[in-house]
Design a protein around this motif. Structure first.
Motif, PDB file in Angstrom:
ATOM      1  N   LYS A 204       0.829  -1.209   0.000  1.00  0.00           N
ATOM      2  CA  LYS A 204       0.000   0.000   0.000  1.00  0.00           C
ATOM      3  C   LYS A 204       0.858   1.251   0.000  1.00  0.00           C
ATOM      4  O   LYS A 204       0.574   2.226  -0.716  1.00  0.00           O
ATOM      5  N   ARG A 205       1.928   1.241   0.778  1.00  0.00           N
ATOM      6  CA  ARG A 205       2.817   2.410   0.830  1.00  0.00           C
ATOM      7  C   ARG A 205       3.500   2.654  -0.514  1.00  0.00           C
ATOM      8  O   ARG A 205       3.649   3.805  -0.941  1.00  0.00           O
ATOM      9  N   ASN A 207       2.346   2.075  -3.365  1.00  0.00           N
ATOM     10  CA  ASN A 207       1.354   2.684  -4.249  1.00  0.00           C
ATOM     11  C   ASN A 207       1.084   4.138  -3.865  1.00  0.00           C
ATOM     12  O   ASN A 207       1.064   5.024  -4.727  1.00  0.00           O
ATOM     13  N   GLU A 208       0.892   4.398  -2.574  1.00  0.00           N
ATOM     14  CA  GLU A 208       0.510   5.733  -2.139  1.00  0.00           C
ATOM     15  C   GLU A 208       1.666   6.723  -2.197  1.00  0.00           C
ATOM     16  O   GLU A 208       1.485   7.874  -2.613  1.00  0.00           O
ATOM     17  N   GLU A 209       2.861   6.288  -1.795  1.00  0.00           N
ATOM     18  CA  GLU A 209       3.992   7.209  -1.702  1.00  0.00           C
ATOM     19  C   GLU A 209       4.767   7.346  -3.010  1.00  0.00           C
ATOM     20  O   GLU A 209       5.372   8.389  -3.265  1.00  0.00           O
ATOM     21  N   ASP A 229      -7.640  -1.159  -5.052  1.00  0.00           N
ATOM     22  CA  ASP A 229      -8.657  -0.229  -5.536  1.00  0.00           C
ATOM     23  C   ASP A 229      -9.751  -0.969  -6.292  1.00  0.00           C
ATOM     24  O   ASP A 229     -10.917  -0.582  -6.253  1.00  0.00           O
TER      25      ASP A 229
END
Length: 283
Positions: A204-205, A207-209, A229
């Motif tokens: 997740k990180r 992808n987000e960062e 998602d």
């Protein structure tokens, strides 16, 4: 053409997530055959939008790993081939492109079972993943900053790492190729629940960062749908259900057959299990 909104859990003819952005990866009616006779993928279509996490779920033998091998170009090593359909990556048809070229175009695969080089150090494993790159030092520093534990143990032999540490190393090695698309085959395999949570937290990180696009193949549907998602569910080589991950988590069939959360709760009787296929609305 109808402009009505597409409800979650609807199978789209082209496999496109409703309302998704431009697709980095697009599989169109892909058929895969092994040894010229064994049909595994049967007209499979799906999309992975750029900058998103997409989960591909299904039971053993559904064709999930074959899908990743088709995308990454590894089918010929197992006497398999794409016999119909197209695989489009970053707007280009790569259906017939070899595996090494796909890596240079921006694909990285973490195979099931991690497959680290057990007799090499952590650092040597990471360098092996950067064979397509030049500035290896900067890439190493970036991986160590994301996985501090690997940095602290960089000279340790990979074969002595725990399962969770080996999975971190496998992901870090894939990142050394600077991928546009990271593909993960069963990253939770053989890991304790807390380690599974940690590994999916890293996914997740990323992808987000870093805006990394991720396609994750999983049997742990609960964990995968928490970070994804969008989700697709495979049965017998076909996509049978797809939709936003949040809505799939609330789908009664997904709850019952993949999350173990049937309406009545508790373990099901053998009679219920026998009628598994009959009761699936999508079959």
């Amino acid at each position: 053409m109808s402009t009505e909104p597409v409800p979650a859990g609807t199978v789209l003819a082209g496999g496109a997530p409703a309302g998704a952005g431009p697709a980095l990866l697009n599989l169109n009616n892909v058929e895969v055959i092994y040894d010229d006779v064994i049909l595994v993928l049967r007209g499979l279509s799906l999309q992975v939008p750029e900058g998103k996490i997409v989960a591909l779920l299904g039971s053993n033998g559904a064709g999930k790993s074959t899908t990743l091998k088709a995308v990454s170009g590894l089918l010929p090593s197992e006497h398999g081939e794409v016999t119909d359909g197209t695989i489009i990556f970053a707007g280009e048809d790569i259906t017939k492109v070899d595996a090494a070229d796909r890596v240079t175009r921006g694909m990285s695969l973490c195979m099931e079972g991690r497959h680290v080089f057990e007799h090499l150090t952590i650092s040597e494993n990471l360098v092996a993943g950067a064979y397509t790159q030049k500035n290896v030092g900067a890439d190493l520093d970036e991986v160590y900053s994301f996985f501090p534990k690997l940095g602290d143990m960089r000279n340790r032999i990979a074969g002595y790492l725990s399962g969770g540490e080996q999975q971190m190393l496998a992901i870090g090695r894939a990142l050394m190729a600077r991928p546009k698309l990271l593909m993960l085959d069963e990253p939770s395999l053989g890991l304790a629940p807390l380690l599974v949570q940690e590994i999916f937290g890293y996914i997740k990180r990323l992808n987000e960062e870093r805006g990394l696009t991720v396609l994750v193949i999983e049997q742990n549907a609960r964990r995968a749908l928490e970070v994804a998602d969008h989700g697709y569910i495979m049965e017998q080589g076909r996509i049978v259900l797809e939709g936003p991950a949040a809505e799939l988590r609330e789908n009664p069939d997904v709850k019952e057959f993949y999350l173990g959360l049937g309406e009545e709760g508790g373990r099901k009787s053998y009679r219920d299990v026998k009628h598994y296929k009959r009761r699936k609305r999508w079959l």
